[in-house]
Design a protein around this motif. Structure first.
Motif, PDB file in Angstrom:
ATOM      1  N   ARG A 215     -38.712  18.755  26.739  1.00 24.88           N
ATOM      2  CA  ARG A 215     -37.690  18.445  27.455  1.00 24.88           C
ATOM      3  C   ARG A 215     -36.971  19.375  28.220  1.00 24.88           C
ATOM      4  NH1 ARG A 215     -32.240  16.013  26.093  1.00 24.88           N
ATOM      5  NH2 ARG A 215     -31.244  16.063  28.234  1.00 24.88           N
ATOM      6  N   TYR A 216     -36.790  19.333  29.569  1.00 28.00           N
ATOM      7  CA  TYR A 216     -36.057  19.997  30.683  1.00 28.00           C
ATOM      8  C   TYR A 216     -34.688  20.194  30.066  1.00 28.00           C
ATOM      9  CZ  TYR A 216     -40.030  19.921  33.750  1.00 28.00           C
ATOM     10  OH  TYR A 216     -41.296  19.967  34.388  1.00 28.00           O
ATOM     11  N   GLY A 217     -34.360  20.737  28.943  1.00 27.38           N
ATOM     12  CA  GLY A 217     -32.701  20.528  28.806  1.00 27.38           C
ATOM     13  C   GLY A 217     -32.649  20.791  27.362  1.00 27.38           C
ATOM     14  N   VAL A 218     -31.322  20.874  26.803  1.00 31.86           N
ATOM     15  CA  VAL A 218     -30.941  21.280  25.488  1.00 31.86           C
ATOM     16  C   VAL A 218     -31.161  20.394  24.050  1.00 31.86           C
ATOM     17  CG1 VAL A 218     -29.201  22.623  26.441  1.00 31.86           C
ATOM     18  CG2 VAL A 218     -28.483  20.569  25.747  1.00 31.86           C
ATOM     19  N   GLY A 219     -31.063  19.042  24.603  1.00 29.13           N
ATOM     20  CA  GLY A 219     -31.157  18.334  23.298  1.00 29.13           C
ATOM     21  C   GLY A 219     -32.439  17.646  23.182  1.00 29.13           C
ATOM     22  N   LEU A 220     -32.732  16.854  22.320  1.00 31.60           N
ATOM     23  CA  LEU A 220     -33.966  16.039  22.229  1.00 31.60           C
ATOM     24  C   LEU A 220     -33.510  14.474  21.659  1.00 31.60           C
ATOM     25  CD1 LEU A 220     -35.575  18.708  19.396  1.00 31.60           C
ATOM     26  CD2 LEU A 220     -36.051  18.100  21.775  1.00 31.60           C
ATOM     27  N   ASP A 221     -32.215  14.173  21.934  1.00 31.51           N
ATOM     28  CA  ASP A 221     -32.024  12.743  21.777  1.00 31.51           C
ATOM     29  C   ASP A 221     -32.518  11.706  22.551  1.00 31.51           C
ATOM     30  OD1 ASP A 221     -30.515  14.411  23.765  1.00 31.51           O
ATOM     31  OD2 ASP A 221     -29.207  12.500  24.032  1.00 31.51           O
ATOM     32  N   ASN A 222     -33.367  12.038  23.575  1.00 36.16           N
ATOM     33  CA  ASN A 222     -33.917  10.939  24.197  1.00 36.16           C
ATOM     34  C   ASN A 222     -35.699  11.126  24.087  1.00 36.16           C
ATOM     35  OD1 ASN A 222     -34.585  13.542  25.517  1.00 36.16           O
ATOM     36  ND2 ASN A 222     -34.811  12.779  27.419  1.00 36.16           N
ATOM     37  N   ILE A 223     -35.934  11.615  23.020  1.00 34.63           N
ATOM     38  CA  ILE A 223     -37.393  11.707  22.522  1.00 34.63           C
ATOM     39  C   ILE A 223     -37.268  10.908  21.246  1.00 34.63           C
ATOM     40  CG2 ILE A 223     -39.551  13.175  21.873  1.00 34.63           C
ATOM     41  CD1 ILE A 223     -38.096  15.044  23.947  1.00 34.63           C
ATOM     42  N   ALA A 224     -38.433  10.272  20.948  1.00 35.10           N
ATOM     43  CA  ALA A 224     -38.721   9.514  19.725  1.00 35.10           C
ATOM     44  C   ALA A 224     -39.323  10.368  18.961  1.00 35.10           C
ATOM     45  CB  ALA A 224     -39.272   8.160  19.971  1.00 35.10           C
ATOM     46  N   LEU A 225     -38.392  11.250  18.209  1.00 34.47           N
ATOM     47  CA  LEU A 225     -39.209  12.550  17.411  1.00 34.47           C
ATOM     48  C   LEU A 225     -40.179  12.169  16.449  1.00 34.47           C
ATOM     49  CD1 LEU A 225     -36.095  14.626  17.018  1.00 34.47           C
ATOM     50  CD2 LEU A 225     -37.904  14.995  18.773  1.00 34.47           C
ATOM     51  N   ASP A 226     -39.937  11.074  15.767  1.00 29.87           N
ATOM     52  CA  ASP A 226     -40.655  10.834  14.357  1.00 29.87           C
ATOM     53  C   ASP A 226     -42.184  10.443  14.968  1.00 29.87           C
ATOM     54  OD1 ASP A 226     -38.798  11.373  12.533  1.00 29.87           O
ATOM     55  OD2 ASP A 226     -38.081   9.194  12.379  1.00 29.87           O
ATOM     56  N   ALA A 227     -42.044   9.666  16.075  1.00 25.72           N
ATOM     57  CA  ALA A 227     -43.344   9.121  16.728  1.00 25.72           C
ATOM     58  C   ALA A 227     -44.085  10.218  17.129  1.00 25.72           C
ATOM     59  CB  ALA A 227     -43.127   8.194  17.765  1.00 25.72           C
ATOM     60  N   ALA A 228     -43.516  11.192  17.876  1.00 29.43           N
ATOM     61  CA  ALA A 228     -44.138  12.317  18.565  1.00 29.43           C
ATOM     62  C   ALA A 228     -44.585  13.390  17.556  1.00 29.43           C
ATOM     63  CB  ALA A 228     -43.402  13.035  19.320  1.00 29.43           C
ATOM     64  N   TRP A 229     -44.088  13.653  16.352  1.00 30.46           N
ATOM     65  CA  TRP A 229     -44.497  14.316  15.170  1.00 30.46           C
ATOM     66  C   TRP A 229     -45.656  13.706  14.478  1.00 30.46           C
ATOM     67  CZ3 TRP A 229     -38.898  15.139  13.570  1.00 30.46           C
ATOM     68  CH2 TRP A 229     -38.304  16.312  14.376  1.00 30.46           C
ATOM     69  N   ALA A 230     -45.513  12.186  14.266  1.00 28.06           N
ATOM     70  CA  ALA A 230     -46.737  11.447  13.568  1.00 28.06           C
ATOM     71  C   ALA A 230     -47.994  11.507  14.538  1.00 28.06           C
ATOM     72  CB  ALA A 230     -45.983   9.993  13.427  1.00 28.06           C
ATOM     73  N   ALA A 231     -47.754  11.562  15.783  1.00 27.05           N
ATOM     74  CA  ALA A 231     -48.697  11.695  16.671  1.00 27.05           C
ATOM     75  C   ALA A 231     -49.390  13.180  16.551  1.00 27.05           C
ATOM     76  CB  ALA A 231     -48.522  11.484  18.205  1.00 27.05           C
ATOM     77  N   GLY A 232     -48.792  14.195  16.158  1.00 22.05           N
ATOM     78  CA  GLY A 232     -49.212  15.553  16.096  1.00 22.05           C
ATOM     79  C   GLY A 232     -48.866  16.251  17.358  1.00 22.05           C
ATOM     80  N   ALA A 233     -47.829  15.800  18.012  1.00 28.56           N
ATOM     81  CA  ALA A 233     -47.495  16.525  19.372  1.00 28.56           C
ATOM     82  C   ALA A 233     -46.371  17.320  19.023  1.00 28.56           C
ATOM     83  CB  ALA A 233     -47.109  15.414  20.319  1.00 28.56           C
ATOM     84  N   ARG A 234     -46.578  18.516  19.548  1.00 22.57           N
ATOM     85  CA  ARG A 234     -45.220  19.521  19.636  1.00 22.57           C
ATOM     86  C   ARG A 234     -44.128  18.806  20.421  1.00 22.57           C
ATOM     87  NH1 ARG A 234     -49.327  23.772  20.117  1.00 22.57           N
ATOM     88  NH2 ARG A 234     -49.122  24.921  18.117  1.00 22.57           N
ATOM     89  N   VAL A 235     -43.080  19.258  19.892  1.00 19.74           N
ATOM     90  CA  VAL A 235     -41.597  18.892  20.743  1.00 19.74           C
ATOM     91  C   VAL A 235     -40.916  20.086  20.844  1.00 19.74           C
ATOM     92  CG1 VAL A 235     -39.787  17.385  20.667  1.00 19.74           C
ATOM     93  CG2 VAL A 235     -41.797  16.505  19.632  1.00 19.74           C
TER      94      VAL A 235
END
Length: 168
Positions: free
Chosen positions: A77-97
């Motif tokens: 994210r180019y910014g301060v929050g993570l509210d526009n990213i499906a975090l659970d899906a990213a983590w389940a995919a093994g991706a760093r956020v």
């Protein structure tokens, strides 16, 4: 190995610098436009391009978009929050956020202090009155900042910097 980097949206005029850097490193850049793409368009690009990295400002990076990326390594994210990213899906995919927790903190705090000073001295109101051809300083209800108390709602990075800038 060439990797595909998908920038969903951006807050600057173009991606010339980013394209130059990524291509020099042997990667391929796929880009949306400066305005945030609709969720469906991001999902379609993710399905077609299968990027290893997704970078976003404001656009929604959904679980569906993430699910299309078999080898996704990072959602940034180019910014301060993570509210526009499906975090659970990213983590389940093994991706760093990641995000940029200090993004624009200095600018936000400067702006907040400037707005407080503009309010206390009536700068906007008096500018408008003068432009309308009215000048009556007897109507001024200006405040001296020395005796004012400021309440901050939130005391994160920006709030702490505002407090420091406002302290004597």
């Amino acid at each position: 190995m060439t990797q595909t980097i998908f920038i969903t949206d951006f807050a600057w005029p173009n991606l010339d610098y980013e394209r130059q850097q990524f291509e020099a490193a042997g990667h391929r850049l796929v880009a949306g436009r400066s305005a945030a793409l609709p969720r469906e368009e991001i999902e379609a690009i993710a399905e077609r391009e299968r990027p290893q990295a997704i970078m976003t400002c404001w656009a929604q990076v959904s679980a569906t978009a993430i699910g299309h990326c078999r080898d996704l390594a990072i959602v940034a994210r180019y910014g301060v929050g993570l509210d526009n990213i499906a975090l659970d899906a990213a983590w389940a995919a093994g991706a760093r956020v990641t995000n940029v927790p200090d993004y624009c903190v200095e600018e936000v705090s400067d702006h907040a202090v400037a707005m407080l000073l503009a309010w206390s001295r009536g700068i906007v109101q008096w500018d408008r009155e003068v432009k309308r051809g009215h000048w009556n300083p007897a109507l001024a209800q200006l405040k001296r900042t020395r005796g004012l108390t400021v309440g901050l709602v939130g005391y994160g990075r920006a709030g702490k910097l505002i407090a420091r800038k406002l302290s004597g």
